[in-house]
Design an enzyme around this catalytic site. Structure first.
Site, PDB file in Angstrom:
ATOM      1  N   CYS A   5      49.219 -26.086   0.266  1.00 51.13           N
ATOM      2  CA  CYS A   5      50.229 -26.506   1.252  1.00 51.13           C
ATOM      3  C   CYS A   5      50.062 -25.809   2.600  1.00 51.13           C
ATOM      4  CB  CYS A   5      51.631 -26.249   0.707  1.00 51.13           C
ATOM      5  SG  CYS A   5      51.865 -26.946  -0.915  1.00 51.13           S
ATOM      6  N   HIS A  38      56.705 -26.517   6.068  1.00 54.56           N
ATOM      7  CA  HIS A  38      56.201 -27.319   4.951  1.00 54.56           C
ATOM      8  C   HIS A  38      57.417 -27.793   4.161  1.00 54.56           C
ATOM      9  CE1 HIS A  38      54.442 -28.601   1.320  1.00 54.56           C
ATOM     10  NE2 HIS A  38      54.706 -27.510   0.639  1.00 54.56           N
ATOM     11  N   ASN A  52      57.233 -33.556  -1.461  1.00 56.83           N
ATOM     12  CA  ASN A  52      56.278 -32.523  -1.049  1.00 56.83           C
ATOM     13  C   ASN A  52      54.881 -33.151  -0.994  1.00 56.83           C
ATOM     14  OD1 ASN A  52      54.414 -30.427  -0.995  1.00 56.83           O
ATOM     15  ND2 ASN A  52      55.509 -29.152  -2.482  1.00 56.83           N
TER      16      ASN A  52
HETATM   17  C1  LIG Z   1      61.496 -27.282  -9.404  1.00 63.33           C
HETATM   18  C2  LIG Z   1      62.879 -26.936  -8.909  1.00 63.33           C
HETATM   19  C3  LIG Z   1      63.478 -28.091  -8.144  1.00 63.33           C
HETATM   20  C4  LIG Z   1      63.769 -26.658 -10.115  1.00 63.33           C
HETATM   21  O1  LIG Z   1      65.078 -26.314  -9.697  1.00 63.33           O
HETATM   22  P1  LIG Z   1      65.833 -25.092 -10.406  1.00 63.33           P
HETATM   23  O2  LIG Z   1      67.185 -25.040  -9.830  1.00 63.33           O
HETATM   24  O3  LIG Z   1      64.963 -23.884 -10.241  1.00 63.33           O
HETATM   25  O4  LIG Z   1      65.932 -25.588 -11.881  1.00 63.33           O
HETATM   26  P2  LIG Z   1      65.417 -24.879 -13.226  1.00 63.33           P
HETATM   27  O5  LIG Z   1      63.933 -24.994 -13.313  1.00 63.33           O
HETATM   28  O6  LIG Z   1      66.011 -23.518 -13.319  1.00 63.33           O
HETATM   29  O7  LIG Z   1      66.080 -25.827 -14.297  1.00 63.33           O
HETATM   30  C5  LIG Z   1      67.487 -25.915 -14.443  1.00 63.33           C
HETATM   31  C6  LIG Z   1      67.806 -26.922 -15.519  1.00 63.33           C
HETATM   32  O8  LIG Z   1      67.492 -28.249 -15.061  1.00 63.33           O
HETATM   33  C7  LIG Z   1      66.628 -28.907 -15.977  1.00 63.33           C
HETATM   34  N1  LIG Z   1      65.711 -29.782 -15.233  1.00 63.33           N
HETATM   35  C8  LIG Z   1      64.494 -29.493 -14.754  1.00 63.33           C
HETATM   36  N2  LIG Z   1      63.993 -30.568 -14.124  1.00 63.33           N
HETATM   37  C9  LIG Z   1      64.929 -31.538 -14.202  1.00 63.33           C
HETATM   38  C10 LIG Z   1      64.994 -32.864 -13.724  1.00 63.33           C
HETATM   39  N3  LIG Z   1      63.997 -33.432 -13.034  1.00 63.33           N
HETATM   40  N4  LIG Z   1      66.112 -33.572 -13.970  1.00 63.33           N
HETATM   41  C11 LIG Z   1      67.150 -33.049 -14.650  1.00 63.33           C
HETATM   42  N5  LIG Z   1      67.137 -31.785 -15.134  1.00 63.33           N
HETATM   43  C12 LIG Z   1      66.041 -31.048 -14.904  1.00 63.33           C
HETATM   44  C13 LIG Z   1      65.893 -27.779 -16.668  1.00 63.33           C
HETATM   45  O9  LIG Z   1      65.392 -28.210 -17.921  1.00 63.33           O
HETATM   46  C14 LIG Z   1      66.981 -26.736 -16.788  1.00 63.33           C
HETATM   47  O10 LIG Z   1      67.801 -27.072 -17.880  1.00 63.33           O
HETATM   48  P3  LIG Z   1      68.408 -25.920 -18.820  1.00 63.33           P
HETATM   49  O11 LIG Z   1      69.287 -25.096 -17.932  1.00 63.33           O
HETATM   50  O12 LIG Z   1      69.143 -26.698 -19.854  1.00 63.33           O
HETATM   51  O13 LIG Z   1      67.225 -25.160 -19.338  1.00 63.33           O
HETATM   52  C15 LIG Z   1      62.856 -25.674  -7.988  1.00 63.33           C
HETATM   53  O14 LIG Z   1      62.636 -24.516  -8.764  1.00 63.33           O
HETATM   54  C16 LIG Z   1      61.790 -25.768  -6.938  1.00 63.33           C
HETATM   55  O15 LIG Z   1      61.842 -26.584  -6.041  1.00 63.33           O
HETATM   56  N6  LIG Z   1      60.788 -24.870  -6.983  1.00 63.33           N
HETATM   57  C17 LIG Z   1      59.665 -24.874  -6.083  1.00 63.33           C
HETATM   58  C18 LIG Z   1      58.908 -26.128  -6.192  1.00 63.33           C
HETATM   59  C19 LIG Z   1      57.462 -25.943  -5.983  1.00 63.33           C
HETATM   60  O16 LIG Z   1      56.793 -25.238  -6.679  1.00 63.33           O
HETATM   61  N7  LIG Z   1      56.907 -26.604  -4.983  1.00 63.33           N
HETATM   62  C20 LIG Z   1      55.538 -26.510  -4.689  1.00 63.33           C
HETATM   63  C21 LIG Z   1      55.251 -25.284  -3.903  1.00 63.33           C
HETATM   64  S1  LIG Z   1      55.030 -25.525  -2.230  1.00 63.33           S
END
Ligand SMILES: CC(C)(COP(=O)(O)OP(=O)(O)OC[C@H]1O[C@@H](n2cnc3c(N)ncnc32)[C@H](O)[C@@H]1OP(=O)(O)O)[C@@H](O)C(=O)NCCC(=O)NCCS
Length: 337
Positions: free
Chosen positions: A123, A264, A294
């Site tokens: 990225c 980004h 993204n």
């Molecule tokens: C991926 C991302 C959106 C997840 O959001 P989060 O708030 O961290 O969510 P978590 O991973 O802690 O998951 C929370 C819950 O939602 C659930 N969940 C995950 N994806 C889901 C989806 N698409 N829809 C519904 N529920 C979902 C999980 O299973 C978890 O459930 P649980 O509490 O029962 O275990 C966030 O962490 C993010 O944007 N991270 C960076 C993304 C990235 O790497 N980008 C590329 C780098 S540039």
């Protein structure tokens, strides 16, 4: 601006002469995703700010997207492709293992004079690319360059993994940089950072030399992107703040001097959280993630193109590009547009 930075003014600066972007026509909305996996529009919108993303068809490749964006940037710059000195394509979804995606773009554009290469900094690739061109132009080695960020992430997305597939989209953005002797305008400062210790946070392992195509994969999912979302989230906020703060300190600028920060687009919540820590008001933070998701290296130039064309930034404004991604890599550019 800091007197020292002004006085350091090199003989030449790299000025953004043209910009353009391209996204495939086909879209995939949150509602459509909710029919494929266990998710909802509400969850995705709330956690990421994403509403839809553009997705390539089988026949649309990374070089195709890159070429379309490049044509628009060249037209805006009124530059003939035959005059280009250098083409850099920042991508983690290249046309093929080799030759480089940039070779195909050169061929498509008929940029006979240019030397070309791909840049794999995920990225952060576009921001790294601008920094490289800045050095070549300031030294007088080249008089212009085309920097493209282009991705077809949908082709390495695991569409059954709801924690990652909701995030990514395809697209390309490009800028033409030209040598200027007006010391004021252009790329003023760039920084670049990396931390290979955290490579596992974001990766796609097959098919490189560690997992060659001639060996059966123990885990077939290794052909797809893997992310540790929570870990990436925290690192991203911290690193964006770090890169922007370094830009401000180095250039002797304050938030009041900056007209727009173009980050980004990885997650609206990450960008908003970093903006809050930097005391950046909403109107100085550009967001278009709702429409694209993204798009990795393509995200900053796509956002920049939209920001200019919608009149949110104008010539003479001071803007900061900032990116963070796999590697880990991160960095920023300060530009007097
Ligand atoms: C991926 C991302 C959106 C997840 O959001 P989060 O708030 O961290 O969510 P978590 O991973 O802690 O998951 C929370 C819950 O939602 C659930 N969940 C995950 N994806 C889901 C989806 N698409 N829809 C519904 N529920 C979902 C999980 O299973 C978890 O459930 P649980 O509490 O029962 O275990 C966030 O962490 C993010 O944007 N991270 C960076 C993304 C990235 O790497 N980008 C590329 C780098 S540039």
């Amino acid at each position: 601006m800091n007197k020292e930075v002004r006085e350091r003014s090199p003989l030449y600066r790299a000025v953004i002469a043209g910009y353009g972007s391209f996204a495939p026509e086909k879209k995939l909305t949150n509602e459509e995703l909710a029919k494929m996996i266990d998710t909802s529009d509400e969850w995705i919108t709330d956690r990421t700010g994403i509403k839809t993303r553009h997705i390539t068809t089988d026949s649309e490749s990374t070089a195709f997207l890159a070429t379309e964006a490049a044509k628009k940037a060249l037209a805006e710059a009124h530059l003939d492709a035959g005059e280009l000195d250098l083409i850099i394509v920042a991508t983690i979804t290249p046309e093929m293992v080799f030759p480089s995606t940039a070779s195909f773009v050169q061929r498509n554009l008929g940029a006979k004079k240019a030397w070309v290469f791909d840049l794999a900094a995920a990225c952060s690739g576009f921001v790294y690319g601008l920094s490289i061109v800045q050095q070549f132009i300031e030294s007088g080695r080249i008089k212009n360059a085309l920097v493209i960020g282009a991705e077809t992430l949908s082709k390495i997305t695991n569409w059954s993994d709801r924690t990652s597939c909701i995030l990514f989209g395809d697209g390309a953005g490009a800028v033409v940089l030209e040598k200027s002797e007006d010391g004021r305008k252009g790329i003023i400062y760039s920084n670049m950072f990396s931390d290979g210790d955290c490579w596992q946070a974001l990766n796609c392992q097959a098919y490189g030399s560690r997992h060659p195509a001639n060996k059966k994969l123990e885990d077939p999912k290794k052909i797809y992107m893997e992310i540790k979302g929570r870990e990436v989230y925290q690192q991203a906020v911290r690193r964006i703040v770090e890169a922007v703060t370094d830009c401000l300190e180095h250039c002797g600028l304050s938030i009041d001097d900056i007209n727009m920060v173009i980050s980004h687009q990885m997650n609206a919540r990450i960008i908003e959280s970093a903006a809050k820590r930097l005391n950046l008001p909403d109107e100085k933070v550009f967001l278009n993630i709702a429409e694209y998701g993204n798009t990795s290296a393509a995200s900053v130039p796509i956002a920049f193109n939209e920001c200019v064309r919608s009149g949110k930034i104008k010539r003479g404004d001071i803007i900061i590009f900032v990116a963070f991604g796999a590697g880990l890599t991160w960095g920023a550019n300060v530009i007097e547009f």
